[in-house]
Scaffold this motif. Structure first.
Motif, PDB file in Angstrom:
ATOM      1  N   GLU A 145     -14.758 -36.697 -33.242  1.00 16.50           N
ATOM      2  CA  GLU A 145     -14.671 -37.651 -34.350  1.00 16.50           C
ATOM      3  C   GLU A 145     -15.651 -38.763 -34.033  1.00 16.50           C
ATOM      4  O   GLU A 145     -15.499 -39.448 -33.027  1.00 16.50           O
ATOM      5  CB  GLU A 145     -13.264 -38.256 -34.423  1.00 16.50           C
ATOM      6  CG  GLU A 145     -12.153 -37.235 -34.545  1.00 16.50           C
ATOM      7  CD  GLU A 145     -11.865 -36.867 -35.989  1.00 16.50           C
ATOM      8  OE1 GLU A 145     -11.571 -37.777 -36.767  1.00 16.50           O
ATOM      9  OE2 GLU A 145     -11.968 -35.668 -36.331  1.00 16.50           O
ATOM     10  N   GLN A 173     -17.865 -42.273 -35.134  1.00 17.37           N
ATOM     11  CA  GLN A 173     -17.887 -43.436 -36.016  1.00 17.37           C
ATOM     12  C   GLN A 173     -19.329 -43.684 -36.407  1.00 17.37           C
ATOM     13  O   GLN A 173     -20.152 -44.051 -35.576  1.00 17.37           O
ATOM     14  CB  GLN A 173     -17.347 -44.667 -35.276  1.00 17.37           C
ATOM     15  CG  GLN A 173     -15.878 -44.561 -34.877  1.00 17.37           C
ATOM     16  CD  GLN A 173     -14.972 -44.648 -36.097  1.00 17.37           C
ATOM     17  OE1 GLN A 173     -15.140 -45.510 -36.956  1.00 17.37           O
ATOM     18  NE2 GLN A 173     -14.001 -43.740 -36.164  1.00 17.37           N
ATOM     19  N   SER A 206     -22.190 -47.401 -47.787  1.00 14.75           N
ATOM     20  CA  SER A 206     -21.427 -46.670 -48.792  1.00 14.75           C
ATOM     21  C   SER A 206     -21.470 -47.444 -50.100  1.00 14.75           C
ATOM     22  O   SER A 206     -21.806 -48.624 -50.126  1.00 14.75           O
ATOM     23  CB  SER A 206     -19.967 -46.529 -48.361  1.00 14.75           C
ATOM     24  OG  SER A 206     -19.898 -45.969 -47.080  1.00 14.75           O
ATOM     25  N   SER A 214     -17.832 -45.113 -40.818  1.00 17.33           N
ATOM     26  CA  SER A 214     -17.125 -43.973 -41.383  1.00 17.33           C
ATOM     27  C   SER A 214     -16.816 -42.993 -40.264  1.00 17.33           C
ATOM     28  O   SER A 214     -17.653 -42.771 -39.394  1.00 17.33           O
ATOM     29  CB  SER A 214     -18.000 -43.260 -42.391  1.00 17.33           C
ATOM     30  OG  SER A 214     -17.922 -43.876 -43.624  1.00 17.33           O
ATOM     31  N   THR A 215     -15.634 -42.440 -40.310  1.00 15.88           N
ATOM     32  CA  THR A 215     -15.285 -41.446 -39.311  1.00 15.88           C
ATOM     33  C   THR A 215     -15.708 -40.075 -39.834  1.00 15.88           C
ATOM     34  O   THR A 215     -15.336 -39.690 -40.923  1.00 15.88           O
ATOM     35  CB  THR A 215     -13.774 -41.460 -39.052  1.00 15.88           C
ATOM     36  OG1 THR A 215     -13.403 -42.808 -38.755  1.00 15.88           O
ATOM     37  CG2 THR A 215     -13.397 -40.561 -37.888  1.00 15.88           C
ATOM     38  N   VAL A 216     -16.510 -39.414 -39.029  1.00 16.83           N
ATOM     39  CA  VAL A 216     -16.974 -38.079 -39.420  1.00 16.83           C
ATOM     40  C   VAL A 216     -16.555 -37.109 -38.331  1.00 16.83           C
ATOM     41  O   VAL A 216     -16.715 -37.379 -37.143  1.00 16.83           O
ATOM     42  CB  VAL A 216     -18.512 -38.056 -39.586  1.00 16.83           C
ATOM     43  CG1 VAL A 216     -18.982 -36.671 -39.994  1.00 16.83           C
ATOM     44  CG2 VAL A 216     -18.966 -39.093 -40.595  1.00 16.83           C
ATOM     45  N   SER A 217     -15.983 -36.013 -38.744  1.00 17.99           N
ATOM     46  CA  SER A 217     -15.572 -35.002 -37.778  1.00 17.99           C
ATOM     47  C   SER A 217     -16.695 -33.986 -37.606  1.00 17.99           C
ATOM     48  O   SER A 217     -17.140 -33.366 -38.561  1.00 17.99           O
ATOM     49  CB  SER A 217     -14.302 -34.328 -38.293  1.00 17.99           C
ATOM     50  OG  SER A 217     -13.918 -33.328 -37.396  1.00 17.99           O
ATOM     51  N   VAL A 218     -17.159 -33.877 -36.380  1.00 21.33           N
ATOM     52  CA  VAL A 218     -18.285 -32.967 -36.105  1.00 21.33           C
ATOM     53  C   VAL A 218     -17.805 -31.822 -35.233  1.00 21.33           C
ATOM     54  O   VAL A 218     -17.192 -32.040 -34.196  1.00 21.33           O
ATOM     55  CB  VAL A 218     -19.406 -33.690 -35.323  1.00 21.33           C
ATOM     56  CG1 VAL A 218     -20.638 -32.799 -35.234  1.00 21.33           C
ATOM     57  CG2 VAL A 218     -19.749 -35.009 -35.950  1.00 21.33           C
ATOM     58  N   MET A 240     -25.211 -32.550 -41.242  1.00 16.89           N
ATOM     59  CA  MET A 240     -23.955 -32.750 -41.967  1.00 16.89           C
ATOM     60  C   MET A 240     -24.343 -33.247 -43.351  1.00 16.89           C
ATOM     61  O   MET A 240     -24.651 -34.430 -43.540  1.00 16.89           O
ATOM     62  CB  MET A 240     -23.088 -33.806 -41.280  1.00 16.89           C
ATOM     63  CG  MET A 240     -23.036 -33.687 -39.767  1.00 16.89           C
ATOM     64  SD  MET A 240     -21.786 -32.542 -39.206  1.00 16.89           S
ATOM     65  CE  MET A 240     -20.314 -33.303 -39.835  1.00 16.89           C
ATOM     66  N   GLU A 274     -23.414 -36.788 -45.458  1.00 10.29           N
ATOM     67  CA  GLU A 274     -22.709 -37.766 -44.608  1.00 10.29           C
ATOM     68  C   GLU A 274     -23.593 -38.950 -44.231  1.00 10.29           C
ATOM     69  O   GLU A 274     -23.244 -39.758 -43.394  1.00 10.29           O
ATOM     70  CB  GLU A 274     -22.176 -37.083 -43.342  1.00 10.29           C
ATOM     71  CG  GLU A 274     -21.107 -36.015 -43.586  1.00 10.29           C
ATOM     72  CD  GLU A 274     -19.765 -36.587 -44.026  1.00 10.29           C
ATOM     73  OE1 GLU A 274     -19.636 -37.814 -44.141  1.00 10.29           O
ATOM     74  OE2 GLU A 274     -18.851 -35.778 -44.278  1.00 10.29           O
TER      75      GLU A 274
END
Ligand SMILES: [Zn+2]
Ligand SMILES: [Zn+2]
Length: 374
Positions: free
Chosen positions: A145, A147, A152, A223-227, A241, A244
């Motif tokens: 996860e 940051q 945005s 933003s939390t992005v799950s990689v 991604m 994103e």
């Protein structure tokens, strides 16, 4: 005394019509008052001079007269008043001069043609994020996860910049974001397209601006992005991604996020594609007599390796399937072990005695070998 026309165009007296045309086009491009780095008056004077020279030299009749009588001969043809912009017909092919593939000179210099208005939907910027993983994680893969600080669309005003999302169509440009300006120039009226000054090209105005984004319609936030980092990933791989990255402009799509994966070096293992390399330490007697040795694998398990009698230092042993997986999983590579001797530094007197005997024997057998060779 006006300058020589041939000199102005930088061509010789016997230049062909084609040479003259080429020289003129090159100079016209260079000294056009709208692009020249010279002050306007100077540029206009130069351009006029070039154009006048071309006007004369490109016309067979006028050129002949000029060759015979010089400036006096042709000036009469200009009605005594010299050169006048209104006489100048060659500007019909000005689009030709400036490389024209349909667009006009104005498009080229004022950006009318290819330029997108500022309020057109535009993709947001792409971002890069670096992740460092261990070799063990190449084996297992990893989900992370992260940051990501990115821009945005402002939630409060729904990206409009107006308080509570209230916006109006700009009255000056009718929402187009651009306006046409017309000005007079030596060539006549020039139309150029610029961003609307009232709405700065957005096409929209608002009575009160959004407090949160101060009217920009965009906010910066983490933003939390799950990689998901797949198994077997190579050092330096870029994972894309989609969507994103930063938010798009005017309803355009978001940019992408590129996660760049770096694989840390490992103390024990060296990577070679899907195979791993390491050293295995053993003893002299075990190399001579044969035996087994234990070695730690990347997953932290212990594997047994057979050493056959007479194995040399530097020999390579192999354990199948204990390397790395192929990218995104699949069969695993092998673990290669380079044989090294663990030389003891603290030795007991008793052991020393053994070793001396061993050394004597090794020495005499070497001598014996030498003798046989002779
Ligand atoms: Zn406007
Ligand atoms: Zn806002």
């Amino acid at each position: 005394m006006p300058r020589d026309y041939y000199e102005i165009l930088g061509v010789s007296k016997d230049a062909t019509a084609d040479d003259i045309k080429k020289a003129y086009r090159r100079l016209a491009r260079e000294h056009h008052p709208d692009v020249s780095s010279d002050p306007k008056e100077v540029a206009e004077e130069k351009f006029k001079e070039i154009s006048e020279a071309y006007e004369v030299l490109s016309d067979d009749g006028k050129r002949k007269t000029y060759d015979q009588h010089g400036h006096a001969g042709v000036n009469q043809q200009f009605g005594g008043g010299g050169f006048s912009w209104n006489d100048f017909t060659h500007f019909d092919d000005i689009r030709d001069i400036f490389g024209g593939s349909g667009g006009s000179i104005f498009d080229m210099f004022f950006g009318g043609g290819g330029r997108r208005p500022r309020n057109a939907p535009t993709q947001g910027e792409s971002l890069r994020y670096d992740v460092r993983i261990s070799l063990e994680e190449v084996l297992t893969g990893r989900t992370e996860e992260i940051q990501v600080p990115k821009t945005s669309s402002c939630h409060d005003c729904r990206g409009t910049g107006g308080k509570d999302g209230k916006v109006e169509v700009c009255s000056q440009c009718d929402g187009a974001g651009q306006i046409q300006m017309v000005r007079n120039s030596p060539f006549g009226r020039i139309a150029s397209v610029t961003d609307c000054p009232k709405c700065s090209g957005s096409g929209k105005t608002y009575k009160e601006r959004c407090i949160k984004c101060r009217g920009s319609g965009r906010v910066s936030k983490n933003s939390t992005v799950s990689v998901t980092i797949p198994k077997g990933i190579e050092d330096g791989t870029r994972l894309r991604m989609q969507g994103e990255g930063d938010a798009g402009y005017n309803g355009g799509p978001s940019g992408d996020l590129y996660v760049v994966v770096q694989v840390k070096e490992h103390k024990q293992f060296e990577r070679e594609g899907i195979n791993l390399w390491a050293e295995i330490l053993t003893t002299y007697p075990r190399l001579v007599l044969g035996g087994t040795e234990e070695v730690a694998t990347l997953e932290g398990e212990t594997a047994k390796v057979t050493i056959s009698p007479g194995t040399q230092v530097g020999a390579v042993l192999r354990i199948q399937g204990k390397g790395l997986p192929k990218f995104r999983g699949g069969t695993r590579g092998d673990l290669f072990l380079k044989v090294k001797i663990d030389v003891p530094t603290k030795v007991s007197e008793e052991d020393k005695e053994y070793l001396r005997k061993l050394d004597d024997k090794a020495g005499s057998s070497k001598k014996a070998k030498g003798l046989f060779k002779k």
